[in-house]
Design a protein around this motif. Sequence first.
Motif, PDB file in Angstrom:
ATOM      1  N   LEU A   1       9.068  13.751   1.021  1.00  0.00           N
ATOM      2  CA  LEU A   1       8.044  12.752   1.347  1.00  0.00           C
ATOM      3  C   LEU A   1       8.364  12.057   2.671  1.00  0.00           C
ATOM      4  O   LEU A   1       7.466  11.640   3.392  1.00  0.00           O
ATOM      5  CB  LEU A   1       7.935  11.702   0.235  1.00  0.00           C
ATOM      6  N   GLY A   2       9.645  11.939   2.985  1.00  0.00           N
ATOM      7  CA  GLY A   2      10.064  11.283   4.224  1.00  0.00           C
ATOM      8  C   GLY A   2      10.206  12.217   5.399  1.00  0.00           C
ATOM      9  O   GLY A   2      10.606  11.805   6.488  1.00  0.00           O
ATOM     10  N   ARG A   3       9.873  13.480   5.216  1.00  0.00           N
ATOM     11  CA  ARG A   3      10.008  14.459   6.296  1.00  0.00           C
ATOM     12  C   ARG A   3       8.667  14.880   6.891  1.00  0.00           C
ATOM     13  O   ARG A   3       8.615  15.784   7.718  1.00  0.00           O
ATOM     14  CB  ARG A   3      10.761  15.680   5.780  1.00  0.00           C
ATOM     15  N   VAL A   4       7.591  14.233   6.448  1.00  0.00           N
ATOM     16  CA  VAL A   4       6.269  14.541   6.980  1.00  0.00           C
ATOM     17  C   VAL A   4       6.141  13.856   8.339  1.00  0.00           C
ATOM     18  O   VAL A   4       6.379  12.653   8.454  1.00  0.00           O
ATOM     19  CB  VAL A   4       5.163  14.043   6.012  1.00  0.00           C
ATOM     20  N   PRO A   5       5.766  14.602   9.398  1.00  0.00           N
ATOM     21  CA  PRO A   5       5.639  14.003  10.732  1.00  0.00           C
ATOM     22  C   PRO A   5       4.679  12.807  10.727  1.00  0.00           C
ATOM     23  O   PRO A   5       3.669  12.820  10.037  1.00  0.00           O
ATOM     24  CB  PRO A   5       5.082  15.148  11.583  1.00  0.00           C
ATOM     25  N   ALA A   6       5.025  11.784  11.475  1.00  0.00           N
ATOM     26  CA  ALA A   6       4.238  10.556  11.665  1.00  0.00           C
ATOM     27  C   ALA A   6       4.246   9.638  10.445  1.00  0.00           C
ATOM     28  O   ALA A   6       3.655   8.581  10.473  1.00  0.00           O
ATOM     29  CB  ALA A   6       2.806  10.859  12.079  1.00  0.00           C
ATOM     30  N   LEU A   7       4.901  10.052   9.370  1.00  0.00           N
ATOM     31  CA  LEU A   7       4.986   9.204   8.188  1.00  0.00           C
ATOM     32  C   LEU A   7       6.436   8.819   7.950  1.00  0.00           C
ATOM     33  O   LEU A   7       7.355   9.538   8.326  1.00  0.00           O
ATOM     34  CB  LEU A   7       4.432   9.910   6.953  1.00  0.00           C
ATOM     35  N   LYS A   8       6.609   7.676   7.307  1.00  0.00           N
ATOM     36  CA  LYS A   8       7.946   7.187   7.009  1.00  0.00           C
ATOM     37  C   LYS A   8       8.001   6.819   5.539  1.00  0.00           C
ATOM     38  O   LYS A   8       7.081   6.186   5.011  1.00  0.00           O
ATOM     39  CB  LYS A   8       8.256   5.964   7.888  1.00  0.00           C
ATOM     40  N   LEU A   9       9.074   7.204   4.903  1.00  0.00           N
ATOM     41  CA  LEU A   9       9.261   6.893   3.494  1.00  0.00           C
ATOM     42  C   LEU A   9       9.679   5.439   3.351  1.00  0.00           C
ATOM     43  O   LEU A   9      10.674   5.007   3.918  1.00  0.00           O
ATOM     44  CB  LEU A   9      10.337   7.819   2.912  1.00  0.00           C
ATOM     45  N   GLY A  10       8.871   4.664   2.652  1.00  0.00           N
ATOM     46  CA  GLY A  10       9.193   3.269   2.376  1.00  0.00           C
ATOM     47  C   GLY A  10      10.063   3.184   1.125  1.00  0.00           C
ATOM     48  O   GLY A  10      10.832   4.097   0.829  1.00  0.00           O
ATOM     49  N   GLN A  11       9.898   2.117   0.379  1.00  0.00           N
ATOM     50  CA  GLN A  11      10.684   1.942  -0.851  1.00  0.00           C
ATOM     51  C   GLN A  11      10.227   2.928  -1.913  1.00  0.00           C
ATOM     52  O   GLN A  11       9.054   3.305  -1.985  1.00  0.00           O
ATOM     53  CB  GLN A  11      10.539   0.516  -1.375  1.00  0.00           C
ATOM     54  N   ILE A  12      11.179   3.324  -2.747  1.00  0.00           N
ATOM     55  CA  ILE A  12      10.891   4.158  -3.908  1.00  0.00           C
ATOM     56  C   ILE A  12      11.425   3.413  -5.121  1.00  0.00           C
ATOM     57  O   ILE A  12      12.567   2.953  -5.121  1.00  0.00           O
ATOM     58  CB  ILE A  12      11.559   5.549  -3.801  1.00  0.00           C
ATOM     59  N   TYR A  13      10.576   3.310  -6.132  1.00  0.00           N
ATOM     60  CA  TYR A  13      10.951   2.593  -7.349  1.00  0.00           C
ATOM     61  C   TYR A  13      10.855   3.513  -8.556  1.00  0.00           C
ATOM     62  O   TYR A  13       9.990   4.386  -8.611  1.00  0.00           O
ATOM     63  CB  TYR A  13      10.006   1.404  -7.592  1.00  0.00           C
ATOM     64  N   GLN A  14      11.735   3.271  -9.514  1.00  0.00           N
ATOM     65  CA  GLN A  14      11.597   3.870 -10.833  1.00  0.00           C
ATOM     66  C   GLN A  14      11.561   2.694 -11.803  1.00  0.00           C
ATOM     67  O   GLN A  14      12.507   1.910 -11.876  1.00  0.00           O
ATOM     68  CB  GLN A  14      12.751   4.808 -11.175  1.00  0.00           C
TER      69      GLN A  14
ATOM     70  N   TYR B   1       7.729   4.978 -14.678  1.00  0.00           N
ATOM     71  CA  TYR B   1       6.818   5.134 -13.550  1.00  0.00           C
ATOM     72  C   TYR B   1       7.641   5.283 -12.281  1.00  0.00           C
ATOM     73  O   TYR B   1       8.535   4.492 -12.023  1.00  0.00           O
ATOM     74  CB  TYR B   1       5.907   3.912 -13.412  1.00  0.00           C
ATOM     75  N   ASN B   2       7.316   6.294 -11.491  1.00  0.00           N
ATOM     76  CA  ASN B   2       7.923   6.469 -10.174  1.00  0.00           C
ATOM     77  C   ASN B   2       6.867   6.093  -9.139  1.00  0.00           C
ATOM     78  O   ASN B   2       5.729   6.580  -9.212  1.00  0.00           O
ATOM     79  CB  ASN B   2       8.372   7.911  -9.964  1.00  0.00           C
ATOM     80  N   VAL B   3       7.249   5.233  -8.197  1.00  0.00           N
ATOM     81  CA  VAL B   3       6.325   4.772  -7.174  1.00  0.00           C
ATOM     82  C   VAL B   3       7.018   4.889  -5.819  1.00  0.00           C
ATOM     83  O   VAL B   3       8.083   4.319  -5.614  1.00  0.00           O
ATOM     84  CB  VAL B   3       5.905   3.295  -7.407  1.00  0.00           C
ATOM     85  N   ALA B   4       6.399   5.632  -4.898  1.00  0.00           N
ATOM     86  CA  ALA B   4       6.942   5.787  -3.547  1.00  0.00           C
ATOM     87  C   ALA B   4       5.930   5.240  -2.548  1.00  0.00           C
ATOM     88  O   ALA B   4       4.760   5.631  -2.560  1.00  0.00           O
ATOM     89  CB  ALA B   4       7.228   7.253  -3.245  1.00  0.00           C
ATOM     90  N   GLU B   5       6.398   4.325  -1.696  1.00  0.00           N
ATOM     91  CA  GLU B   5       5.558   3.762  -0.642  1.00  0.00           C
ATOM     92  C   GLU B   5       5.738   4.604   0.619  1.00  0.00           C
ATOM     93  O   GLU B   5       6.858   4.942   0.988  1.00  0.00           O
ATOM     94  CB  GLU B   5       5.959   2.317  -0.359  1.00  0.00           C
ATOM     95  N   ILE B   6       4.621   4.927   1.270  1.00  0.00           N
ATOM     96  CA  ILE B   6       4.641   5.713   2.501  1.00  0.00           C
ATOM     97  C   ILE B   6       4.063   4.837   3.615  1.00  0.00           C
ATOM     98  O   ILE B   6       2.997   4.250   3.457  1.00  0.00           O
ATOM     99  CB  ILE B   6       3.795   6.997   2.372  1.00  0.00           C
ATOM    100  N   THR B   7       4.775   4.746   4.733  1.00  0.00           N
ATOM    101  CA  THR B   7       4.302   3.958   5.869  1.00  0.00           C
ATOM    102  C   THR B   7       4.185   4.874   7.083  1.00  0.00           C
ATOM    103  O   THR B   7       4.442   6.065   6.990  1.00  0.00           O
ATOM    104  CB  THR B   7       5.257   2.781   6.168  1.00  0.00           C
ATOM    105  N   GLY B   8       3.809   4.326   8.196  1.00  0.00           N
ATOM    106  CA  GLY B   8       3.700   5.126   9.409  1.00  0.00           C
ATOM    107  C   GLY B   8       2.543   4.667  10.242  1.00  0.00           C
ATOM    108  O   GLY B   8       2.590   3.616  10.859  1.00  0.00           O
TER     109      GLY B   8
ATOM    110  N   SER C   1       2.508   8.015  -6.868  1.00  0.00           N
ATOM    111  CA  SER C   1       3.048   7.519  -8.133  1.00  0.00           C
ATOM    112  C   SER C   1       2.837   8.543  -9.235  1.00  0.00           C
ATOM    113  O   SER C   1       1.824   9.241  -9.262  1.00  0.00           O
ATOM    114  CB  SER C   1       2.367   6.206  -8.511  1.00  0.00           C
ATOM    115  N   VAL C   2       3.821   8.586 -10.132  1.00  0.00           N
ATOM    116  CA  VAL C   2       3.732   9.443 -11.303  1.00  0.00           C
ATOM    117  C   VAL C   2       4.109   8.606 -12.516  1.00  0.00           C
ATOM    118  O   VAL C   2       5.118   7.901 -12.496  1.00  0.00           O
ATOM    119  CB  VAL C   2       4.687  10.661 -11.189  1.00  0.00           C
ATOM    120  N   GLY C   3       3.293   8.699 -13.549  1.00  0.00           N
ATOM    121  CA  GLY C   3       3.594   8.035 -14.806  1.00  0.00           C
ATOM    122  C   GLY C   3       4.010   9.062 -15.835  1.00  0.00           C
ATOM    123  O   GLY C   3       3.487  10.185 -15.855  1.00  0.00           O
ATOM    124  N   ALA C   4       4.962   8.693 -16.671  1.00  0.00           N
ATOM    125  CA  ALA C   4       5.473   9.642 -17.670  1.00  0.00           C
ATOM    126  C   ALA C   4       5.848   8.913 -18.951  1.00  0.00           C
ATOM    127  O   ALA C   4       6.077   7.708 -18.969  1.00  0.00           O
ATOM    128  CB  ALA C   4       6.692  10.377 -17.111  1.00  0.00           C
TER     129      ALA C   4
END
Length: 194
Positions: free
Chosen positions: A68-81, A91-98, A107-110
């Motif tokens: 998720l943090g290797r996509v050009p022009a995007l930056k991986l923000g905080q990731i929460y579980q 719940y896994n939640v990943a913030e993407i910035t850029g 986000s994925v819920g399980a």
Amino acid sequence: MIGKSALLERLAGMNRGLNAEERDRQAILVAAAALEAYNPTPRPTETPQKLDGNWRLLYTTSEELLNLGRVPALKLGQIYQCIRASSGRVYNVAEITGLPLLEGLVSVGARFEVVSERRVNVQFERFVLGLQRLINYTDVNNFLERFEAGEKFRAVDFEIKNREQRGWLEVTYLDDDLRISRGNEGSLFVLSKY
């Protein structure tokens, strides 16, 4: 605790693993294993009050997350579980910035089921991918309240029906503010209580 300090020092500057080179990864694995040997909570699934809550990812070897943090022009923000022990949910939640106005969220819920004193089986049930502004994302707590209430978001939001979307997670170290887990794909996760 010396082992805990040593691990946290190794994680400094690693950007959750994105900046880790092979020698860094090996040193972190050694430091994590040393700390796991002194786990103060040997049966973590029997102490749901310690597991419960929001955890922020400090480090992982999971390529799925790191990509998720290797996509050009995007930056991986905080990731929460975020673990809700009483309802057996995670719940896994990943913030993407850029790019401005294009901040994203994945986000994925399980549902999880305790299968041993250290391991839970996980069945993924829902996936959300969208722009933070369209979801009205302000913070992880607000988002999860809405997610748990069943709100459908203006995003890619669907139920995961494939029964193959499952895995397991083993908690190998747990104290009041640090958790180390290992996943079924061989991934290491180091998280701090948020």
